[in-house]
Design a protein around this motif. Structure first.
Motif, mmCIF file in Angstrom:
data_model
loop_
_atom_site.group_PDB
_atom_site.id
_atom_site.type_symbol
_atom_site.label_atom_id
_atom_site.label_comp_id
_atom_site.label_asym_id
_atom_site.label_seq_id
_atom_site.Cartn_x
_atom_site.Cartn_y
_atom_site.Cartn_z
ATOM 1 N N TYR A 90 0.877 -1.179 0.000
ATOM 2 C CA TYR A 90 0.000 0.000 0.000
ATOM 3 C C TYR A 90 0.910 1.223 0.000
ATOM 4 O O TYR A 90 2.127 1.113 0.178
ATOM 5 N N THR A 91 0.306 2.405 -0.195
ATOM 6 C CA THR A 91 1.108 3.622 -0.259
ATOM 7 C C THR A 91 1.692 3.941 1.119
ATOM 8 O O THR A 91 0.955 3.992 2.094
ATOM 9 N N GLU A 92 3.000 4.137 1.149
ATOM 10 C CA GLU A 92 3.607 4.602 2.402
ATOM 11 C C GLU A 92 3.852 6.084 2.243
ATOM 12 O O GLU A 92 4.809 6.498 1.595
ATOM 13 N N VAL A 93 2.973 6.900 2.836
ATOM 14 C CA VAL A 93 3.124 8.349 2.661
ATOM 15 C C VAL A 93 4.371 8.825 3.389
ATOM 16 O O VAL A 93 4.801 8.220 4.363
ATOM 17 N N GLN A 94 4.941 9.925 2.899
ATOM 18 C CA GLN A 94 6.078 10.517 3.604
ATOM 19 C C GLN A 94 5.486 11.425 4.670
ATOM 20 O O GLN A 94 4.851 12.420 4.364
ATOM 21 N N ALA A 95 5.602 11.036 5.926
ATOM 22 C CA ALA A 95 4.958 11.778 7.005
ATOM 23 C C ALA A 95 5.950 11.998 8.136
ATOM 24 O O ALA A 95 7.081 11.503 8.099
ATOM 25 N N GLU A 120 1.435 8.460 11.724
ATOM 26 C CA GLU A 120 0.738 9.065 10.571
ATOM 27 C C GLU A 120 0.752 8.131 9.366
ATOM 28 O O GLU A 120 -0.231 8.033 8.636
ATOM 29 N N VAL A 121 1.897 7.470 9.160
ATOM 30 C CA VAL A 121 2.014 6.537 8.026
ATOM 31 C C VAL A 121 0.976 5.419 8.186
ATOM 32 O O VAL A 121 0.274 5.047 7.233
ATOM 33 N N ASP A 126 4.119 0.047 10.573
ATOM 34 C CA ASP A 126 5.253 0.799 10.059
ATOM 35 C C ASP A 126 6.337 0.771 11.126
ATOM 36 O O ASP A 126 6.050 0.903 12.309
ATOM 37 N N HIS A 172 -2.652 6.598 7.661
ATOM 38 C CA HIS A 172 -2.930 6.787 6.237
ATOM 39 C C HIS A 172 -3.145 5.438 5.550
ATOM 40 O O HIS A 172 -4.057 5.264 4.747
ATOM 41 N N GLU A 203 -6.485 3.474 3.414
ATOM 42 C CA GLU A 203 -6.411 2.953 2.043
ATOM 43 C C GLU A 203 -6.841 1.496 1.931
ATOM 44 O O GLU A 203 -7.455 1.095 0.939
#
Ligand code: IMP
Length: 186
Positions: A39-44, A49-50, A67, A53, A57
């Motif tokens: 899945y998308t690992e946002v830059q946070a 937060e990761v 994470d 998010h 999803e």
């Protein structure tokens, strides 16, 4: 009664470690299934937060994501939330290079597990303090295991998988998760 939870990760090591830790903490009361999916690992700014998010999803009724990160004291917590990118680019050798000549080798590994059961979202954080070795040692595990020595020990996680199973960041987060899941069944 037992609860079935789907752990969503592309990393088989994580799945095996978490399944073993949950089995030890909750016996048959919790069944962990593996959904091999990225899945998308946002830059946070934080692991939490990761995870939050990622939970927005992924689909499913009872899902778990994780994470993790390595936080090095002499680097002010770097690579932290950037641990995956740093590992892909410069690897554990890069961390060793950045710490060459550095006497303060303290580091911490952190795991944040995010659970969504129906509408309810919960986070569980586990940490293990330790230090960065002077060279890569050991064949087991994955990621930064060859350079991470837990506090009070001489072996890296990659040299001593039994140590990792006993006191890792993931094991500690899993114990909190197990406690929560068991409390729902009382
Ligand atoms: P992520 O949770 O998969 O984003 O992990 C971030 C980075 O830390 C990746 O490079 C992983 O390989 C590494 N990592 C995650 N968990 C562990 C662990 O238990 N030991 C060593 N490295 C880990």
């Amino acid at each position: 009664m037992s609860i079935e939870v789907e752990f969503i990760t592309g990393n088989e090591h994580k799945f095996r470690e978490l399944a073993a830790a949950l089995k030890e903490a909750a016996g048959d009361a919790v069944r962990l299934r593996w959904r091999r999916q990225r899945y998308t690992e946002v830059q946070a700014g934080s692991l939490e937060e990761v995870v939050l998010h990622a939970l927005e999803e992924v689909e499913g009724e009872a899902v778990l994501v994780e994470d993790a990160g390595l936080f090095v004291s002499a680097l002010n917590g770097f690579p932290g939330v950037y641990s995956a990118y740093v590992h892909e680019t410069i690897g554990s050798e890069g961390i060793l290079r950045m710490l060459r000549g550095e006497r303060d080798r303290r580091a911490c590994m952190v795991s944040v597990l995010g659970l969504r059961l129906g509408e309810e979202v919960r986070l569980f954080r586990g940490e293990v303090q330790g230090r960065i070795a002077h060279r890569m040692r050991g064949e087991h595990g994955f990621g930064y295991d060859p350079v991470f020595i837990p506090a009070g020990c001489d072996a890296t996680f990659a040299e001593a998988p039994e140590l990792k199973a006993k006191l890792s960041h993931r094991k500690r987060a899993a114990e909190k998760l197990a406690e929560y899941l068991l409390s729902l069944q009382r």
